[in-house]
Design a protein around this motif. Structure first.
Motif, PDB file in Angstrom:
ATOM      1  N   THR A 438       0.865  -1.186   0.000  1.00  0.00           N
ATOM      2  CA  THR A 438       0.000   0.000   0.000  1.00  0.00           C
ATOM      3  C   THR A 438       0.894   1.225   0.000  1.00  0.00           C
ATOM      4  O   THR A 438       1.839   1.297   0.796  1.00  0.00           O
ATOM      5  CB  THR A 438      -0.905   0.027   1.239  1.00  0.00           C
ATOM      6  OG1 THR A 438      -1.790  -1.082   1.191  1.00  0.00           O
ATOM      7  CG2 THR A 438      -1.719   1.303   1.308  1.00  0.00           C
ATOM      8  N   GLY A 443       2.650  -3.746   2.886  1.00  0.00           N
ATOM      9  CA  GLY A 443       1.520  -3.669   3.810  1.00  0.00           C
ATOM     10  C   GLY A 443       1.363  -4.914   4.656  1.00  0.00           C
ATOM     11  O   GLY A 443       0.705  -4.897   5.683  1.00  0.00           O
ATOM     12  N   GLN A 468      -3.530   0.435  11.523  1.00  0.00           N
ATOM     13  CA  GLN A 468      -3.105   0.600  10.135  1.00  0.00           C
ATOM     14  C   GLN A 468      -4.339   0.796   9.244  1.00  0.00           C
ATOM     15  O   GLN A 468      -4.725  -0.085   8.485  1.00  0.00           O
ATOM     16  CB  GLN A 468      -2.301  -0.623   9.685  1.00  0.00           C
ATOM     17  CG  GLN A 468      -0.970  -0.794  10.378  1.00  0.00           C
ATOM     18  CD  GLN A 468       0.018   0.312  10.020  1.00  0.00           C
ATOM     19  OE1 GLN A 468      -0.118   0.982   8.988  1.00  0.00           O
ATOM     20  NE2 GLN A 468       1.007   0.513  10.872  1.00  0.00           N
ATOM     21  N   ARG A 471      -3.729   0.415   5.280  1.00  0.00           N
ATOM     22  CA  ARG A 471      -3.453  -0.971   4.905  1.00  0.00           C
ATOM     23  C   ARG A 471      -4.704  -1.833   5.072  1.00  0.00           C
ATOM     24  O   ARG A 471      -4.977  -2.727   4.257  1.00  0.00           O
ATOM     25  CB  ARG A 471      -2.299  -1.522   5.739  1.00  0.00           C
ATOM     26  CG  ARG A 471      -0.971  -0.863   5.410  1.00  0.00           C
ATOM     27  CD  ARG A 471       0.155  -1.262   6.353  1.00  0.00           C
ATOM     28  NE  ARG A 471       1.359  -0.488   6.046  1.00  0.00           N
ATOM     29  CZ  ARG A 471       2.474  -0.499   6.776  1.00  0.00           C
ATOM     30  NH1 ARG A 471       2.541  -1.253   7.865  1.00  0.00           N
ATOM     31  NH2 ARG A 471       3.515   0.230   6.419  1.00  0.00           N
TER      32      ARG A 471
END
Length: 487
Positions: A438, A443, A468, A471
């Motif tokens: 990502t 990621g 995250q 992500r």
């Protein structure tokens, strides 16, 4: 057998202590207390799990009530102190799942700002058991987060309603704003009743929102939702089969850091603690020397080393071993983050403050005046298989898309537990382990098996979208598209 039961009671008691020491959330305390009581009473994991499958759990009567006008009544005009521009419709309210008992489940629903008429429908469930899915809505994947003043909201640019229409369901009754007028319901709650009520909720909710009846539908969740999600999916599968038609257009399930198998769950914890420098070599050797699931060489020695294993990490957050703790009595709770890119360890306190404001509850159409992170009214949990793997295996044969995803810095339900559970299924590898990305960064990692996909999210804890968000959005977008995350 007496010594064996004693050992695993000690283990689960230690787990309870481990979770309370590590985490600031009531979720941890609930999960630990639950495992403590369950493992001390039910030493055999096999019979119970297969009994679930052999019983006709899906054959519930379709308890449908008229829903005319309910969708319009549930529409939220505006939440107090929401951002100036809100470009999507959102709704909240109750669906009665048992009119005789007066049992009703609360939901919050956020449509997509764009393509709401074609985007899939996603149900989100938090775990516990007995913790509110508004945790997901207000601190993880929902469209808003609560500022540190506990009174105002800011936008989550990585909300999952960017790619789906998302329902957050508070389940079972007694959790959050959900309730029952029959108090004995709270003493007879378990996996089966939770799946049954969630199914009844969905059937009626689709009557309330008929435009979603034929929409692609996915179930997602985390933690003890490792039980909730597959069990609800299996209930839908059986009811569709019984009716010989698609009552709910279920396409797939995704479970994050899910507790799905006791054996691999515990051993995954021990190996994770040692490999992440949270346990000593001596403790790790003692665990592997004296502790063998239901076949302990020395129950007392095993119990002693289990206590050490859970005490050695010290006062850290087991949900994210590298995250700061919330210090309520210090300046940390006053710091302004106001960005989904900066994890705030005190965010659950802001959320609780916001949801307990009278004007917020009025806007949400809530009928319960006190909102708690996790239920204190569910006194017992009457049934819970020690493994969900047989249900997952059954779902795989139905052709559903099944993802198990895992934040890799969670020690409570760690990636090692998930990998060990998948190994028990003995699945052929379809696409080899590789990184995914990502924003030009790794990621996490993905491996596709025949019938199941494992995805890790790098530097994410137990509540993956909290730590995250970008992500997590990439991951769930790929899942909904039926594709592996981008290489």
């Amino acid at each position: 057998m007496k010594g064996v039961a004693c050992t695993w009671m000690l283990l689960s008691m230690c787990l309870l202590g481990h979770l309370i020491i590590y985490g600031e959330a009531n979720e941890a305390e609930v999960l630990g207390d639950f495992l403590k009581s369950r493992l001390s009473k039910k030493p055999s994991p096999t019979v119970h799990s297969w009994a679930w499958l052999n019983e006709k759990t899906g054959n519930y009567p379709n308890y449908i009530q008229p829903q005319d006008g309910s969708m319009e009544a549930d529409k939220i005009g505006a939440l107090p102190s929401q951002p100036n521009v809100v470009d999507f419709n959102h709704y909240s309210g109750y669906v009665t799942v048992d009119s005789k008992a007066g049992r009703a489940l609360f939901y919050y629903f956020a449509e997509s700002p764009n393509n709401s008429s074609t985007n899939p429908l996603v149900l989100w469930l938090n775990g516990g058991p007995g913790c509110s899915s508004l945790i997901g809505a207000m601190t993880e994947l929902g469209p808003f987060r609560v500022n540190n003043d506990g009174e105002t909201l800011f936008r989550n640019n990585f909300a999952w309603n960017n790619v789906a229409n998302v329902i957050f369901l508070e389940s079972p009754a007694g959790v959050g704003f959900s309730y029952s007028n029959t108090s004995s319901d709270y003493q007879h709650t378990g996996d089966k009743s939770t799946a049954r009520d969630a199914y009844t909720f969905l059937i009626n909710w689709l009557e309330r929102f008929p435009q979603y009846k034929t929409r692609d539908f996915y179930i997602t969740g985390e933690s003890y939702a490792g039980h909730y999600v597959p069990q609800l999916a299996y209930t839908i599968f059986l009811n569709n089969k019984k009716a010989n038609q698609t009552l709910i257009n279920l396409k797939g399930i995704a479970v994050g850091n899910g507790w799905i198998d006791d054996h691999t769950g515990y051993w995954g914890q021990f190996d994770y603690l040692w490999t992440h420098a949270l346990n000593s070599d001596e403790t790790n050797k003692g665990i592997h020397t004296y502790c063998h699931y239901f076949n302990d060489k020395d129950p007392k020695e095993c119990g002693d080393f289990v206590i050490k294993a859970y005490n050695e990490p010290g006062d850290i957050d087991g949900y994210n071993i590298y995250a700061p703790l919330c210090q309520q009595d210090s300046s940390s709770i006053k710091n302004s983050y106001d960005s989904v890119n900066n994890f705030d360890p005190c965010s659950t306190y802001y959320m609780s403050s916001y949801l307990n404001r009278a004007e917020v509850q009025t806007a949400l159409h809530a009928k319960v005046s006190t909102w708690d992170l996790c239920s204190h009214s569910i006194d017992s949990w009457i049934d819970s298989p020690a493994t969900i793997l047989p249900i997952i295996k059954n779902l795989m044969t139905s052709g559903l898309q099944i993802w198990l995803y895992s934040g890799d810095v969670d020690s409570v339900v760690p990636i090692t537990s998930t990998r060990y559970a998948i190994q028990k299924l003995k699945l052929p590898v379809k696409a080899a382990w590789r990184p995914w990305s990502t924003n030009d960064e790794v990621g996490g990692y993905v491996e596709e098996y025949e019938g199941l996909t494992l995805v890790t999210v790098r530097d994410a804890g137990h509540l993956v979208p909290s730590y995250q968000p970008a992500r997590a959005l990439t991951m769930i977008s790929s899942f909904l598209q039926g594709a592996l995350p981008p290489a």
